[in-house]
Design an enzyme around this catalytic site. Structure first.
Site, PDB file in Angstrom:
ATOM      1  N   ARG A  24      26.490 -39.257-105.306  1.00  0.00           N
ATOM      2  CA  ARG A  24      27.603 -39.884-104.595  1.00  0.00           C
ATOM      3  C   ARG A  24      28.341 -38.888-103.707  1.00  0.00           C
ATOM      4  O   ARG A  24      29.540 -39.031-103.476  1.00  0.00           O
ATOM      5  CB  ARG A  24      28.579 -40.575-105.559  1.00  0.00           C
ATOM      6  CG  ARG A  24      27.923 -41.422-106.642  1.00  0.00           C
ATOM      7  CD  ARG A  24      27.024 -42.510-106.105  1.00  0.00           C
ATOM      8  NE  ARG A  24      27.710 -43.518-105.341  1.00  0.00           N
ATOM      9  CZ  ARG A  24      28.284 -44.613-105.850  1.00  0.00           C
ATOM     10  NH1 ARG A  24      28.230 -44.830-107.128  1.00  0.00           N
ATOM     11  NH2 ARG A  24      28.874 -45.486-105.073  1.00  0.00           N
ATOM     12  N   ARG A  28      32.861 -42.054-100.619  1.00  0.00           N
ATOM     13  CA  ARG A  28      33.843 -41.852-101.687  1.00  0.00           C
ATOM     14  C   ARG A  28      34.962 -40.894-101.325  1.00  0.00           C
ATOM     15  O   ARG A  28      35.956 -41.314-100.806  1.00  0.00           O
ATOM     16  CB  ARG A  28      33.145 -41.408-102.970  1.00  0.00           C
ATOM     17  CG  ARG A  28      32.449 -42.579-103.644  1.00  0.00           C
ATOM     18  CD  ARG A  28      32.248 -42.307-105.094  1.00  0.00           C
ATOM     19  NE  ARG A  28      32.164 -43.531-105.867  1.00  0.00           N
ATOM     20  CZ  ARG A  28      31.878 -43.559-107.152  1.00  0.00           C
ATOM     21  NH1 ARG A  28      31.654 -42.445-107.802  1.00  0.00           N
ATOM     22  NH2 ARG A  28      31.842 -44.693-107.797  1.00  0.00           N
ATOM     23  N   ARG A  37      34.070 -45.837 -91.877  1.00  0.00           N
ATOM     24  CA  ARG A  37      33.830 -47.123 -92.517  1.00  0.00           C
ATOM     25  C   ARG A  37      34.928 -48.163 -92.239  1.00  0.00           C
ATOM     26  O   ARG A  37      34.744 -49.331 -92.583  1.00  0.00           O
ATOM     27  CB  ARG A  37      33.705 -46.918 -94.032  1.00  0.00           C
ATOM     28  CG  ARG A  37      32.329 -46.524 -94.557  1.00  0.00           C
ATOM     29  CD  ARG A  37      31.385 -47.717 -94.629  1.00  0.00           C
ATOM     30  NE  ARG A  37      32.051 -48.925 -95.050  1.00  0.00           N
ATOM     31  CZ  ARG A  37      32.429 -49.204 -96.304  1.00  0.00           C
ATOM     32  NH1 ARG A  37      32.118 -48.391 -97.267  1.00  0.00           N
ATOM     33  NH2 ARG A  37      33.085 -50.306 -96.592  1.00  0.00           N
ATOM     34  N   ASP A  73      22.691 -48.499-100.917  1.00  0.00           N
ATOM     35  CA  ASP A  73      23.190 -48.916-102.225  1.00  0.00           C
ATOM     36  C   ASP A  73      22.046 -49.559-103.002  1.00  0.00           C
ATOM     37  O   ASP A  73      21.085 -50.051-102.412  1.00  0.00           O
ATOM     38  CB  ASP A  73      24.370 -49.884-102.119  1.00  0.00           C
ATOM     39  CG  ASP A  73      25.097 -49.996-103.455  1.00  0.00           C
ATOM     40  OD1 ASP A  73      25.905 -49.123-103.773  1.00  0.00           O
ATOM     41  OD2 ASP A  73      24.803 -50.937-104.212  1.00  0.00           O
ATOM     42  N   TYR A 148      23.667 -56.414-112.859  1.00  0.00           N
ATOM     43  CA  TYR A 148      24.526 -57.044-111.834  1.00  0.00           C
ATOM     44  C   TYR A 148      24.087 -58.478-111.559  1.00  0.00           C
ATOM     45  O   TYR A 148      24.920 -59.372-111.377  1.00  0.00           O
ATOM     46  CB  TYR A 148      24.507 -56.234-110.533  1.00  0.00           C
ATOM     47  CG  TYR A 148      25.295 -54.945-110.642  1.00  0.00           C
ATOM     48  CD1 TYR A 148      26.683 -54.966-110.681  1.00  0.00           C
ATOM     49  CD2 TYR A 148      24.656 -53.723-110.729  1.00  0.00           C
ATOM     50  CE1 TYR A 148      27.414 -53.786-110.790  1.00  0.00           C
ATOM     51  CE2 TYR A 148      25.371 -52.532-110.845  1.00  0.00           C
ATOM     52  CZ  TYR A 148      26.751 -52.576-110.881  1.00  0.00           C
ATOM     53  OH  TYR A 148      27.467 -51.413-111.007  1.00  0.00           O
TER      54      TYR A 148
HETATM   55  O1  CP3 Z   1      26.511 -40.488-102.021  1.00  0.00           O
HETATM   56  C1  CP3 Z   1      25.627 -41.245-102.395  1.00  0.00           C
HETATM   57  O2  CP3 Z   1      25.117 -41.128-103.508  1.00  0.00           O
HETATM   58  C2  CP3 Z   1      25.116 -42.222-101.368  1.00  0.00           C
HETATM   59  C3  CP3 Z   1      24.718 -43.492-101.593  1.00  0.00           C
HETATM   60  C4  CP3 Z   1      24.958 -44.351-102.812  1.00  0.00           C
HETATM   61  C5  CP3 Z   1      25.906 -45.418-102.881  1.00  0.00           C
HETATM   62  N1  CP3 Z   1      25.704 -46.098-104.022  1.00  0.00           N
HETATM   63  C6  CP3 Z   1      26.895 -45.742-101.845  1.00  0.00           C
HETATM   64  C7  CP3 Z   1      28.106 -46.516-102.232  1.00  0.00           C
HETATM   65  C8  CP3 Z   1      24.221 -44.380-103.993  1.00  0.00           C
HETATM   66  C9  CP3 Z   1      23.117 -43.433-104.446  1.00  0.00           C
HETATM   67  C10 CP3 Z   1      24.693 -45.490-104.732  1.00  0.00           C
HETATM   68  C11 CP3 Z   1      24.100 -45.883-106.009  1.00  0.00           C
HETATM   69  C12 CP3 Z   1      24.765 -46.891-106.830  1.00  0.00           C
HETATM   70  N2  CP3 Z   1      25.401 -48.031-106.423  1.00  0.00           N
HETATM   71  C13 CP3 Z   1      24.753 -46.876-108.241  1.00  0.00           C
HETATM   72  C14 CP3 Z   1      24.087 -45.822-109.066  1.00  0.00           C
HETATM   73  C15 CP3 Z   1      24.820 -44.555-109.044  1.00  0.00           C
HETATM   74  C16 CP3 Z   1      26.029 -44.440-109.920  1.00  0.00           C
HETATM   75  O3  CP3 Z   1      27.054 -43.961-109.429  1.00  0.00           O
HETATM   76  O4  CP3 Z   1      25.924 -44.778-111.106  1.00  0.00           O
HETATM   77  C17 CP3 Z   1      25.439 -48.010-108.682  1.00  0.00           C
HETATM   78  C18 CP3 Z   1      25.694 -48.391-110.103  1.00  0.00           C
HETATM   79  C19 CP3 Z   1      25.843 -48.741-107.523  1.00  0.00           C
HETATM   80  C20 CP3 Z   1      26.575 -50.013-107.476  1.00  0.00           C
HETATM   81  C21 CP3 Z   1      27.880 -49.833-106.790  1.00  0.00           C
HETATM   82  N3  CP3 Z   1      28.035 -49.736-105.429  1.00  0.00           N
HETATM   83  C22 CP3 Z   1      29.163 -49.738-107.370  1.00  0.00           C
HETATM   84  C23 CP3 Z   1      29.437 -49.794-108.856  1.00  0.00           C
HETATM   85  C24 CP3 Z   1      30.078 -49.592-106.323  1.00  0.00           C
HETATM   86  C25 CP3 Z   1      31.595 -49.616-106.379  1.00  0.00           C
HETATM   87  C26 CP3 Z   1      32.229 -48.490-106.991  1.00  0.00           C
HETATM   88  C27 CP3 Z   1      32.349 -47.321-106.039  1.00  0.00           C
HETATM   89  O5  CP3 Z   1      31.494 -46.442-106.098  1.00  0.00           O
HETATM   90  O6  CP3 Z   1      33.299 -47.294-105.273  1.00  0.00           O
HETATM   91  C28 CP3 Z   1      29.348 -49.543-105.124  1.00  0.00           C
HETATM   92  C29 CP3 Z   1      29.895 -49.341-103.776  1.00  0.00           C
HETATM   93  C30 CP3 Z   1      29.445 -48.107-103.067  1.00  0.00           C
HETATM   94  N4  CP3 Z   1      28.159 -47.665-102.995  1.00  0.00           N
HETATM   95  C31 CP3 Z   1      30.270 -47.242-102.330  1.00  0.00           C
HETATM   96  C32 CP3 Z   1      29.433 -46.253-101.790  1.00  0.00           C
HETATM   97  C33 CP3 Z   1      29.825 -45.109-100.871  1.00  0.00           C
HETATM   98  C34 CP3 Z   1      31.765 -47.414-102.125  1.00  0.00           C
HETATM   99  C35 CP3 Z   1      31.972 -48.449-101.109  1.00  0.00           C
HETATM  100  C36 CP3 Z   1      33.144 -48.161-100.231  1.00  0.00           C
HETATM  101  O7  CP3 Z   1      33.286 -47.012 -99.756  1.00  0.00           O
HETATM  102  O8  CP3 Z   1      33.881 -49.116 -99.970  1.00  0.00           O
END
Ligand code: CP3
Length: 334
Positions: A24, A28, A37, A73, A148
């Site tokens: 991540r 973030r 974004r 994602d 999910y």
């Molecule tokens: O930096 C990175 O790793 C880049 C890409 C990436 C994202 N999601 C972007 C994202 C990766 C590898 C993921 C994987 C992901 N997505 C997982 C597995 C990794 C982990 O952390 O356990 C899971 C469970 C998800 C599902 C998911 N997507 C959740 C639970 C959330 C919301 C919580 C959060 O992280 O804010 C997302 C949204 C998401 N995916 C964001 C990002 C940058 C945040 C969205 C935003 O900025 O509005």
């Protein structure tokens, strides 16, 4: 790219120091990410190669990490097959019509590479722009993605998912096989377009017992990984220390370890495999002297494995100060 520090460590070849990247790291906690974004929904940004390329590059520029993680994602490929899923800010993936019956499952079709042409384009551009820095492709593991789909959104106890797997194992296995096809194809598309390694995220597998993981999940994670044959495979879960050897057995070159288990103990549990991890992301908010001591301990313990990829034990928390991550990289790279 085979000679990159990341790929060598993944293959268990000797390296002068561990390569470092952060789960991540893209998005973030980065202000430049939040700015880019603004006004663009998460899953729309994942479909736009210009945004995917820029967001993937942001942490590489800022931190000088030894690998880029592809900005996307775990729900992008299921969305590409037509499943109505959105990512709600601060919440996570929300599925409009949860999957609980065979009729629900039959609505989900397999993924064709052409469904994700935007992924191919993004990866191709990125591998050109990244030069010597390897790109890590990724997908969600069948259990985590299915959770999910079945729950309809994020879940603390995964109760509907567990109830389904035990009550209707045939439906469960068919659902996981479908997700394995989708996540597996998603990985293969990224590798074909130039990714140097892949990571399979099974973030919520720690909710399961070892027996449940073995019977209901392992064969499908193995099927997902089996389609990737030319680049190293990292297999990561949170709370999976009790069945770490099963994550290796599913077909990993590198086993991801959370902060609960020291890496030397992890290395004993998965002989012959490289390990990745495992700084507690919460500790990045502690004083630098604490962080520095933890990083040094982890680098030392990682030497017990044939290869060590330095990472956090889970993703960067949104409250993390980017300067601390920069300092961790500097400290490891020396
Ligand atoms: O930096 C990175 O790793 C880049 C890409 C990436 C994202 N999601 C972007 C994202 C990766 C590898 C993921 C994987 C992901 N997505 C997982 C597995 C990794 C982990 O952390 O356990 C899971 C469970 C998800 C599902 C998911 N997507 C959740 C639970 C959330 C919301 C919580 C959060 O992280 O804010 C997302 C949204 C998401 N995916 C964001 C990002 C940058 C945040 C969205 C935003 O900025 O509005």
């Amino acid at each position: 790219m085979n000679s990159s520090l990341l790929v060598r460590a993944c293959r268990g070849e000797p390296t002068e120091r561990p390569p470092v990247w952060f789960m991540r790291q893209a998005g973030r906690s980065l202000p430049e990410y939040r700015k880019l974004r603004e006004g663009v929904p998460m899953l729309e940004s994942c479909r736009r190669p210009d945004m995917v390329v820029e967001i993937t590059l942001q942490p590489v520029r800022r931190y000088g990490v030894d690998a880029a993680i592809f900005f996307s994602d775990i729900v992008v490929p299921i969305k590409a097959t037509g499943v109505d899923v959105e990512i709600q800010p601060g919440v996570g993936p929300v599925v409009a019509e949860p999957v609980r019956t065979r009729a629900d499952l039959e609505r989900i079709r397999p993924l064709e590479p052409d469904d994700v042409g935007f992924i191919t384009e993004s990866v191709q551009t990125l591998t050109r722009e990244l030069g010597d820095t390897p790109l890590i492709g990724f997908a969600g593991a069948p259990f985590t993605v299915a959770s999910y789909l079945v729950e309809g959104g994020p879940s603390r106890h995964h109760e509907r998912t567990k109830a389904l797997m035990h009550s209707d194992p045939d439906l469960w296995h068919d659902l996981l096989a479908r997700v394995a096809q989708i996540s597996g194809t998603f990985l293969q598309v990224q590798v074909a377009a130039g990714a140097s390694a892949v990571q399979l995220f099974d973030s919520w597998a720690g909710a399961l017992s070892k027996a449940e993981y073995q019977r209901f999940v392992l064969p499908h994670s193995a099927a997902t990984l089996a389609g990737v044959t030319t680049v190293p495979k990292i297999h990561f879960g949170v709370g999976t220390s009790e069945f770490l050897p099963l994550l290796a057995e599913a077909g990993a070159d590198v086993v991801g370890v959370d902060w609960r288990l020291p890496l030397d103990e992890a290395a004993r549990r998965v002989p012959g495999r490289a390990v990745q991890g495992n700084l507690d992301p919460a500790l990045l908010l502690a004083d630098w002297s604490v962080v520095e001591a933890e990083v040094d301990r982890i680098v030392a313990e990682g030497r017990a494995a044939p290869g060590h990829v330095f990472n956090l034990g889970h993703g960067v928390l949104p409250t993390t100060n980017p300067d601390v991550l920069a300092r961790v990289v500097e400290h490891i790279q020396g």
